[in-house]
Design an enzyme around this catalytic site. Structure first.
Site, PDB file in Angstrom:
ATOM      1  N   PHE A 132      47.825 -23.047   9.310  1.00 19.40           N
ATOM      2  CA  PHE A 132      48.154 -22.927  10.894  1.00 19.40           C
ATOM      3  C   PHE A 132      46.738 -23.104  11.466  1.00 19.40           C
ATOM      4  CE2 PHE A 132      48.246 -20.083  14.393  1.00 19.40           C
ATOM      5  CZ  PHE A 132      49.472 -20.724  15.026  1.00 19.40           C
ATOM      6  N   GLY A 140      38.571 -18.172  19.814  1.00 24.11           N
ATOM      7  CA  GLY A 140      39.270 -17.256  18.982  1.00 24.11           C
ATOM      8  C   GLY A 140      40.595 -16.733  19.866  1.00 24.11           C
ATOM      9  N   ILE A 166      40.497 -21.270   8.647  1.00 23.36           N
ATOM     10  CA  ILE A 166      41.856 -21.456   8.457  1.00 23.36           C
ATOM     11  C   ILE A 166      42.330 -21.120   6.981  1.00 23.36           C
ATOM     12  CG2 ILE A 166      43.638 -23.417   8.499  1.00 23.36           C
ATOM     13  CD1 ILE A 166      42.282 -22.526  11.110  1.00 23.36           C
ATOM     14  N   ASP A 249      54.279 -14.510  17.792  1.00 21.59           N
ATOM     15  CA  ASP A 249      55.086 -13.338  17.873  1.00 21.59           C
ATOM     16  C   ASP A 249      55.961 -12.834  16.530  1.00 21.59           C
ATOM     17  OD1 ASP A 249      54.460 -12.706  20.542  1.00 21.59           O
ATOM     18  OD2 ASP A 249      56.118 -13.797  21.237  1.00 21.59           O
ATOM     19  N   ILE A 347      38.500  10.353  -0.377  1.00 20.34           N
ATOM     20  CA  ILE A 347      39.041  11.195  -1.485  1.00 20.34           C
ATOM     21  C   ILE A 347      38.454  10.847  -2.831  1.00 20.34           C
ATOM     22  CG2 ILE A 347      41.137  11.861  -2.624  1.00 20.34           C
ATOM     23  CD1 ILE A 347      42.586  12.030   0.010  1.00 20.34           C
ATOM     24  N   GLU A 373      45.392 -13.038  13.405  1.00 17.81           N
ATOM     25  CA  GLU A 373      46.863 -13.222  14.203  1.00 17.81           C
ATOM     26  C   GLU A 373      46.865 -12.461  15.408  1.00 17.81           C
ATOM     27  OE1 GLU A 373      50.332 -13.870  11.840  1.00 17.81           O
ATOM     28  OE2 GLU A 373      49.314 -14.940  10.425  1.00 17.81           O
TER      29      GLU A 373
END
Ligand SMILES: Cc1cc2nc3c(=O)[nH]c(=O)nc-3n(C[C@H](O)[C@H](O)[C@H](O)COP(=O)(O)OP(=O)(O)OC[C@H]3O[C@@H](n4cnc5c(N)ncnc54)[C@H](O)[C@@H]3O)c2cc1C
Length: 389
Positions: A132, A140, A166, A249, A347, A373
């Protein structure tokens, strides 16, 4: 949305098929992906053979219909699979989720029938990976300011520009690329194209040397008079920004799931270490402050998984609201996974800082989940936009 915060109630249990798929993928990830993981990370080595096998298992076109060679599965199955892969290797998880979500998904939803028939079976079979191309060096979060252009020339489009960061550049065969097709301010005038890596004028820049996800490929795409057939346009000319938003989305479900998988593993490692490590004459798990850390990690993990499953389950019900649900899931799950990895490393004490301990790799790998994303800041903007609409 009539009453913000009171979304549709749903049943969160997995179906028998989803549970079976989860168990099979967990086994595959442990048996096939875990061996050699640290070496691949150190050598920045892309696990091509593993990805091919995942394609053969139907994990690269999970939500694409069977007529195009996809598995025809639902979004809950998809997030369950991404989680299981990310629990073992977040690099492999992002490679597969990008192919599924930001490449196959927009092609499946916006391409013409002929283009779908040509491209989707190659992606769903595991023969090819996808990517994509939205981000550019100067664009950006503000993707609408991108400068790559596409000019119509007879039966072709000619693309010029550079895409940055990419995923799958260098290993992918098809990219959904966004370019400006007319002079219009901001996001107006953007269009989306399917660009094969074999197109004339297409090349890939030097791979990025990354903090984490080192077994995944990330590089610039360079488009110099890159020619694609006119039929490689997705949707309408000028409708690219809408396609980018709709794709993100949905795809954010994958990053939420990747975060959940990393979080799950961080908790497992922290619990194991806390039981074994003895200080002041007893396992550190018996110290209250360590127990509280584990409890917080577990509680935040449960919330992250529920939000992710809710967004996935509801994604097919309302196109209008999926953006909010996916943004909530991605925001919470990625931020919580970052907190969990930091606590799990704490930890582990000094050992957590050593490359031989898995938590050190997860701590690096998880960092990008609040960035790609859409950054956490952008997720908050999306959620607020829905709340105030
Ligand atoms: C490993 C990796 C893989 C990637 N893969 C892909 C890919 O396959 N395809 C692709 O297209 N892109 C990809 N990206 C790019 C990624 O989506 C962008 O990095 C991300 O969208 C942020 O853009 P930016 O890096 O330019 O940051 P910027 O947009 O410059 O943001 C910098 C900071 O400013 C904040 N900020 C910006 N605007 C605002 C505002 N209005 N309000 C508040 N804060 C703001 C941001 O939240 C961030 O904290 C990848 C990135 C990485 C690191």
């Amino acid at each position: 949305m009539a009453n913000p915060g009171h979304d549709i109630g749903i049943d969160f249990s997995l179906t028998d098929e989803q549970a079976l798929l989860r168990d099979e993928v967990r086994r595959f990830a442990e048996e096939r992906i875990r061996p050699g993981l640290d070496e691949r990370d150190r050598r920045h080595e892309f696990p091509a053979a593993i990805l091919r096998q995942m394609g053969e298992l139907g994990l690269l076109g999970m939500m694409v219909g069977e007529e195009y060679g996809g598995a025809g599965l639902d979004a809950v199955s998809y997030v369950v699979v991404v989680e299981e892969i990310a629990r073992v290797c977040p690099s492999v998880a992002v490679t597969m989720s990008v192919t599924n979500s930001v490449c196959c998904w927009p092609i499946d939803h916006f391409a013409g029938a002929e283009l779908k028939r040509e491209v989707l079976p190659q992606l769903t079979s595991g023969g090819s990976l996808g990517g994509f191309g939205l981000t550019e060096p100067g664009a950006g979060s503000d993707a609408g300011s991108l400068r790559t252009t596409a000019r119509r020339d007879g039966d072709e489009w000619i693309l010029n520009g550079e895409k940055a960061w990419i995923t799958n550049a260098g290993v992918g065969d098809f990219f959904v690329v966004f370019a400006r097709t007319r002079e219009a301010p901001g996001h107006r005038g953007l269009s989306a194209f399917v660009v094969p890596a074999s197109a004339p004028g297409f090349s890939v820049g030097e791979p990025e040397e990354k903090l984490g996800l080192r077994a995944s490929n990330t590089a610039p795409l360079i488009l110099e008079d890159c020619r694609v057939p006119a039929s490689n346009l997705l949707g309408q000319e000028g409708g690219g920004f809408r396609i980018a938003l709709a794709t993100l989305d949905h795809s954010r479900l994958g990053i939420a799931a990747q975060s959940v998988g990393i979080h799950q593993r961080a908790l497992e490692l922290a619990r194991e270490y806390a039981r074994e490590r003895v200080q002041f004459g007893r396992p550190i798990a018996e110290h209250q402050s360590i127990r509280f850390k584990l409890a917080e990690m577990a509680t935040e993990l449960a919330a992250a998984r529920l939000l992710t499953h809710r967004a996935a389950a509801l994604s097919s019900r309302s196109e209008a609201a999926v953006g909010k649900w996916a943004a909530e899931a991605k925001l919470w799950a990625s931020e919580a996974a970052n907190r969990a990895c930091a606590q799990a490393l704490q930890i582990h004490g000094g050992n957590g800082f050593h490359v031989d301990y898995e938590i050190s790799r997860l701590y690096r790998d998880v960092r990008v989940t609040t960035i790609y994303e859409g950054t956490s800041e952008m997720q908050r903007l999306v959620i607020a936009r829905h709340l105030l609409a």
